[in-house]
Scaffold this motif. Structure first.
Motif, PDB file in Angstrom:
ATOM      1  N   TYR A 174      33.226  22.396  17.953  1.00 41.63           N
ATOM      2  CA  TYR A 174      32.000  22.683  18.699  1.00 41.63           C
ATOM      3  C   TYR A 174      30.838  22.906  17.735  1.00 41.63           C
ATOM      4  O   TYR A 174      31.031  23.314  16.588  1.00 41.63           O
ATOM      5  CB  TYR A 174      32.177  23.927  19.575  1.00 41.63           C
ATOM      6  CG  TYR A 174      33.365  23.845  20.491  1.00 41.63           C
ATOM      7  CD1 TYR A 174      33.364  22.996  21.599  1.00 41.63           C
ATOM      8  CD2 TYR A 174      34.501  24.620  20.257  1.00 41.63           C
ATOM      9  CE1 TYR A 174      34.459  22.918  22.440  1.00 41.63           C
ATOM     10  CE2 TYR A 174      35.605  24.550  21.092  1.00 41.63           C
ATOM     11  CZ  TYR A 174      35.576  23.695  22.184  1.00 41.63           C
ATOM     12  OH  TYR A 174      36.676  23.614  23.003  1.00 41.63           O
ATOM     13  N   ILE A 175      29.632  22.656  18.262  1.00 45.25           N
ATOM     14  CA  ILE A 175      28.453  22.753  17.413  1.00 45.25           C
ATOM     15  C   ILE A 175      27.250  23.221  18.230  1.00 45.25           C
ATOM     16  O   ILE A 175      27.153  22.952  19.429  1.00 45.25           O
ATOM     17  CB  ILE A 175      28.173  21.369  16.760  1.00 45.25           C
ATOM     18  CG1 ILE A 175      27.234  21.500  15.575  1.00 45.25           C
ATOM     19  CG2 ILE A 175      27.653  20.359  17.767  1.00 45.25           C
ATOM     20  CD1 ILE A 175      27.218  20.247  14.707  1.00 45.25           C
ATOM     21  N   SER A 176      26.365  23.955  17.576  1.00 48.16           N
ATOM     22  CA  SER A 176      25.097  24.341  18.188  1.00 48.16           C
ATOM     23  C   SER A 176      24.022  24.269  17.117  1.00 48.16           C
ATOM     24  O   SER A 176      24.326  24.229  15.920  1.00 48.16           O
ATOM     25  CB  SER A 176      25.172  25.758  18.783  1.00 48.16           C
ATOM     26  OG  SER A 176      25.380  26.710  17.761  1.00 48.16           O
ATOM     27  N   ALA A 177      22.763  24.239  17.545  1.00 42.09           N
ATOM     28  CA  ALA A 177      21.666  24.087  16.590  1.00 42.09           C
ATOM     29  C   ALA A 177      20.462  24.906  17.004  1.00 42.09           C
ATOM     30  O   ALA A 177      20.246  25.182  18.193  1.00 42.09           O
ATOM     31  CB  ALA A 177      21.274  22.618  16.452  1.00 42.09           C
ATOM     32  N   THR A 178      19.682  25.298  16.007  1.00 43.36           N
ATOM     33  CA  THR A 178      18.409  25.987  16.218  1.00 43.36           C
ATOM     34  C   THR A 178      17.323  25.202  15.490  1.00 43.36           C
ATOM     35  O   THR A 178      17.503  24.824  14.328  1.00 43.36           O
ATOM     36  CB  THR A 178      18.462  27.426  15.690  1.00 43.36           C
ATOM     37  OG1 THR A 178      19.486  28.142  16.375  1.00 43.36           O
ATOM     38  CG2 THR A 178      17.128  28.130  15.899  1.00 43.36           C
ATOM     39  N   PHE A 179      16.214  24.970  16.176  1.00 40.07           N
ATOM     40  CA  PHE A 179      15.106  24.212  15.612  1.00 40.07           C
ATOM     41  C   PHE A 179      13.840  25.063  15.605  1.00 40.07           C
ATOM     42  O   PHE A 179      13.523  25.721  16.605  1.00 40.07           O
ATOM     43  CB  PHE A 179      14.822  22.956  16.438  1.00 40.07           C
ATOM     44  CG  PHE A 179      16.015  22.067  16.642  1.00 40.07           C
ATOM     45  CD1 PHE A 179      16.344  21.093  15.719  1.00 40.07           C
ATOM     46  CD2 PHE A 179      16.819  22.213  17.760  1.00 40.07           C
ATOM     47  CE1 PHE A 179      17.451  20.278  15.903  1.00 40.07           C
ATOM     48  CE2 PHE A 179      17.926  21.413  17.966  1.00 40.07           C
ATOM     49  CZ  PHE A 179      18.243  20.442  17.032  1.00 40.07           C
ATOM     50  N   THR A 180      13.137  25.064  14.495  1.00 40.75           N
ATOM     51  CA  THR A 180      11.783  25.616  14.424  1.00 40.75           C
ATOM     52  C   THR A 180      10.866  24.441  14.132  1.00 40.75           C
ATOM     53  O   THR A 180      11.015  23.772  13.103  1.00 40.75           O
ATOM     54  CB  THR A 180      11.653  26.678  13.326  1.00 40.75           C
ATOM     55  OG1 THR A 180      12.618  27.704  13.554  1.00 40.75           O
ATOM     56  CG2 THR A 180      10.257  27.299  13.339  1.00 40.75           C
ATOM     57  N   ILE A 181       9.930  24.182  15.050  1.00 36.44           N
ATOM     58  CA  ILE A 181       9.172  22.934  15.026  1.00 36.44           C
ATOM     59  C   ILE A 181       7.677  23.227  14.923  1.00 36.44           C
ATOM     60  O   ILE A 181       7.132  24.011  15.708  1.00 36.44           O
ATOM     61  CB  ILE A 181       9.448  22.102  16.295  1.00 36.44           C
ATOM     62  CG1 ILE A 181      10.952  21.799  16.407  1.00 36.44           C
ATOM     63  CG2 ILE A 181       8.643  20.818  16.288  1.00 36.44           C
ATOM     64  CD1 ILE A 181      11.348  21.135  17.718  1.00 36.44           C
ATOM     65  N   ASP A 182       7.031  22.592  13.968  1.00 33.32           N
ATOM     66  CA  ASP A 182       5.575  22.630  13.871  1.00 33.32           C
ATOM     67  C   ASP A 182       4.992  21.845  15.049  1.00 33.32           C
ATOM     68  O   ASP A 182       5.450  20.733  15.344  1.00 33.32           O
ATOM     69  CB  ASP A 182       5.148  21.995  12.544  1.00 33.32           C
ATOM     70  CG  ASP A 182       3.693  22.198  12.227  1.00 33.32           C
ATOM     71  OD1 ASP A 182       2.858  21.939  13.121  1.00 33.32           O
ATOM     72  OD2 ASP A 182       3.374  22.582  11.089  1.00 33.32           O
TER      73      ASP A 182
END
Length: 286
Positions: free
Chosen positions: A70-78
């Motif tokens: 299993y996998i999850s992700a966090t994004f911080t986007i300009d």
């Protein structure tokens, strides 16, 4: 502006609920990996940051013997990041997750008004793997004469990243980063006398030193067998770099007892990303 970007985001970026039901029995034998990429180009040597993030997380698990699940992700986007770049990133992550044989648990996304990364996106990935009951390799099992196999030439990711950051467009380097599930599973499917599997994401030299630290052994490298690909060699010659010290995210190091050397090498070369595998070193007494 932010609302317009959110409307244009691929579905992956707004995934809040698991696409799957988590196996309730996994708590007995889990392994985890977390990777963070705060300052990486969105594409390096033809490899997307999305591919890189998923691959490194999966490969860290694989090196322990765990199967990524299993996998999850966090994004911080300009907020100024083009929506086309975000779609390409999401699509690459989706493909890499399939290659890594993982399923998505969820994602979170935060928008900022500049400053998160010089390239517009920060990515972190959390992966969960399942340990089989019979994996027992560890560095204390190393013995003199053991063969050290590198599944692909060293330094491709590091050289591509260096060229991208320095703007050396005339030096075309292919980043070979990918999930290495088939390679590791092929090694664990049979008895190949495996002493240790290691992921040289910080560099081959660094990993070789770590695996023999506080042991009576050292590793003797065959520099000819460990020669990099031509494109990596060109970057190293230009910048005075040693390919064995560069991040290597598309390869695994495998230490096997000498009687299984040829069989293990053949198994690695049959895998999707192991055609250029070679015995690059031997374990010897200090």
């Amino acid at each position: 502006m932010t609302s317009e970007i959110k409307t244009a985001l691929p579905p992956l970026f707004s995934l809040r609920c698991p696409r799957v039901s988590v196996d309730p029995d996994m708590h007995r034998s889990i392994a985890t990996a977390t990777v963070v990429f705060p300052r990486n180009p969105l594409v390096t040597g033809g490899c997307s940051l999305g591919t890189l993030a998923v691959s490194v997380a999966a490969n860290r698990l694989l090196a322990t013997g765990a199967t990524p699940r299993y996998i999850s992700a966090t994004f911080t986007i300009d907020i100024d990041t083009p929506s086309a770049a975000l779609r390409a990133l999401a699509e690459a992550m989706e493909r890499a997750a399939v290659d890594a044989e993982t399923e998505w648990l969820g994602c979170s996304t935060e928008f900022v008004d500049r400053g998160c990364s010089p390239y517009g996106v920060e990515v972190s990935v959390f992966a969960i793997g399942q340990m089989p009951p019979d994996v027992d390799y560890y560095r204390d099992s190393l013995r003199p004469g053991d063969a050290v196999i590198l599944s692909a030439p060293a330094g491709a990711h590091g050289a591509a990243l260096f060229a991208a950051r320095k703007g050396l467009k005339e030096l075309q380097v292919t980043d070979d980063t990918a999930p290495l599930n088939d390679l590791v599973h092929a090694l664990l499917r049979e008895d190949y006398g495996i002493r240790l599997i290691a992921y040289p994401e910080g560099g081959v030299n660094e990993e070789l030193e770590a695996m023999t630290a506080d042991t009576p052994w050292r590793v003797e490298i065959d520099r000819d067998a460990a020669a990099p690909s031509a494109d990596v060699a060109a970057v190293c010659a230009r910048a005075g770099l040693d390919p064995l010290t560069l991040p290597t995210t598309g390869a695994m190091l495998t230490v096997v007892s000498p009687e299984f050397e040829e069989a293990a090498l053949a198994a690695i070369r049959r895998s999707a990303h192991g055609a250029r595998a070679a015995v690059i070193a031997r374990v010897v007494a200090r």
